[in-house]
Design a protein around this motif. Structure first.
Motif, PDB file in Angstrom:
ATOM      1  N   LEU A 191     -23.852  -3.341   2.426  1.00 24.94           N
ATOM      2  CA  LEU A 191     -22.988  -4.274   3.152  1.00 24.94           C
ATOM      3  C   LEU A 191     -22.682  -5.492   2.286  1.00 24.94           C
ATOM      4  O   LEU A 191     -21.576  -6.037   2.334  1.00 24.94           O
ATOM      5  CB  LEU A 191     -23.655  -4.723   4.456  1.00 24.94           C
ATOM      6  CG  LEU A 191     -23.812  -3.681   5.564  1.00 24.94           C
ATOM      7  CD1 LEU A 191     -24.392  -4.337   6.818  1.00 24.94           C
ATOM      8  CD2 LEU A 191     -22.494  -3.007   5.892  1.00 24.94           C
ATOM      9  N   HIS A 192     -23.659  -5.912   1.514  1.00 24.17           N
ATOM     10  CA  HIS A 192     -23.455  -7.078   0.646  1.00 24.17           C
ATOM     11  C   HIS A 192     -22.306  -6.828  -0.332  1.00 24.17           C
ATOM     12  O   HIS A 192     -21.417  -7.669  -0.490  1.00 24.17           O
ATOM     13  CB  HIS A 192     -24.740  -7.387  -0.117  1.00 24.17           C
ATOM     14  CG  HIS A 192     -24.595  -8.503  -1.103  1.00 24.17           C
ATOM     15  ND1 HIS A 192     -24.474  -9.824  -0.723  1.00 24.17           N
ATOM     16  CD2 HIS A 192     -24.521  -8.496  -2.466  1.00 24.17           C
ATOM     17  CE1 HIS A 192     -24.343 -10.584  -1.796  1.00 24.17           C
ATOM     18  NE2 HIS A 192     -24.365  -9.802  -2.862  1.00 24.17           N
ATOM     19  N   ILE A 193     -22.322  -5.670  -0.971  1.00 23.82           N
ATOM     20  CA  ILE A 193     -21.260  -5.349  -1.929  1.00 23.82           C
ATOM     21  C   ILE A 193     -19.935  -5.154  -1.201  1.00 23.82           C
ATOM     22  O   ILE A 193     -18.879  -5.578  -1.677  1.00 23.82           O
ATOM     23  CB  ILE A 193     -21.617  -4.089  -2.746  1.00 23.82           C
ATOM     24  CG1 ILE A 193     -22.907  -4.317  -3.534  1.00 23.82           C
ATOM     25  CG2 ILE A 193     -20.483  -3.727  -3.705  1.00 23.82           C
ATOM     26  CD1 ILE A 193     -23.428  -3.082  -4.249  1.00 23.82           C
ATOM     27  N   ALA A 194     -19.984  -4.532  -0.022  1.00 21.43           N
ATOM     28  CA  ALA A 194     -18.762  -4.334   0.764  1.00 21.43           C
ATOM     29  C   ALA A 194     -18.110  -5.675   1.090  1.00 21.43           C
ATOM     30  O   ALA A 194     -16.885  -5.820   1.019  1.00 21.43           O
ATOM     31  CB  ALA A 194     -19.082  -3.576   2.048  1.00 21.43           C
ATOM     32  N   SER A 195     -18.929  -6.664   1.429  1.00 19.74           N
ATOM     33  CA  SER A 195     -18.377  -7.986   1.755  1.00 19.74           C
ATOM     34  C   SER A 195     -17.734  -8.620   0.530  1.00 19.74           C
ATOM     35  O   SER A 195     -16.706  -9.287   0.629  1.00 19.74           O
ATOM     36  CB  SER A 195     -19.472  -8.905   2.314  1.00 19.74           C
ATOM     37  OG  SER A 195     -20.385  -9.304   1.308  1.00 19.74           O
TER      38      SER A 195
END
Length: 215
Positions: free
Chosen positions: A142-146
């Motif tokens: 999720l961190h990279i997606a954000s």
């Protein structure tokens, strides 16, 4: 003097270590945003022996216990019990078994995989594990997606949608309750809107000084 330098060095190390830990903790909390907590929306499946062997390679019992305090309270550091929970319950609820892989982020980031696998959770795990090192698909959390500006939709419950901003808010606040984040987001948005409106008003209504100008 030397002793003072050593103390300062230790203090700096302690601060950096704490920052690293809390940064990890906040990011870890954010990764749980896509966990479906309403059991009525979850369809629990069965993981074959072949898939269990595959998932065992990826599964991190320490991370799973850390990110799920309820399970740690029940199973402690029992790796077998934690893994059994993951394959019978956790994986179907969207719980994350490794800090480097969030299945919902992975599915949301790559439309070709979504077209091929639909909502087949295990298929994404198979693809990720079997193609690791042979494909370049960097969006796995999720961190990279954000960071990539990707909105993530849960494979378990399509009504559970997490925006990049909500992931960011989760990380900086260290919380994984989406409703609280949504509420906080509204407060921030209203405040920003009010500030923008005030600035716009001042632009067209400059304040006149009551002090007479000097001749």
């Amino acid at each position: 003097m030397k002793r003072t330098k050593n103390i300062l060095a230790l203090a700096v190390c302690a601060v950096l270590s704490a920052a690293t830990f809390f940064g990890f903790a906040s990011a870890a909390q954010a990764e749980e945003l896509t966990q479906v907590k309403d059991g009525t929306k979850v369809t629990y499946g069965t993981v074959s022996a072949e898939d269990q062997a595959l998932l065992k390679v990826l599964f991190d019992a320490g991370y799973y216990a850390y990110i799920n305090p309820d399970l740690y309270a029940k199973y402690g550091n029992d790796e077998n019990a934690l893994f059994n929970h993951f394959i019978t319950t956790g994986i179907w609820e969207g719980r994350q078994g490794n800090q480097d892989f969030n299945v919902d982020a992975y599915a949301s980031a790559y439309s070709d995989l979504k077209a091929a696998y639909g909502n087949d959770i295990l298929a994404y795990y198979r693809h990720f594990i079997n193609t690791k090192g042979t494909e370049t698909r960097p969006v796995t959390t999720l961190h990279i997606a954000s960071q990539w500006g990707i909105t993530v939709t849960s494979l378990v419950d399509s009504s559970l949608v997490v925006t990049p901003h909500q992931i960011y808010m989760s990380e900086i606040n260290g919380v994984n309750d989406l409703e609280s984040i949504k509420h906080g987001e509204l407060v921030v948005d209203k405040k920003m809107k009010a500030q923008a409106e005030a600035e716009e008003y001042r632009k067209y209504h400059p304040t006149t000084s009551s002090t007479p100008s000097t001749p």
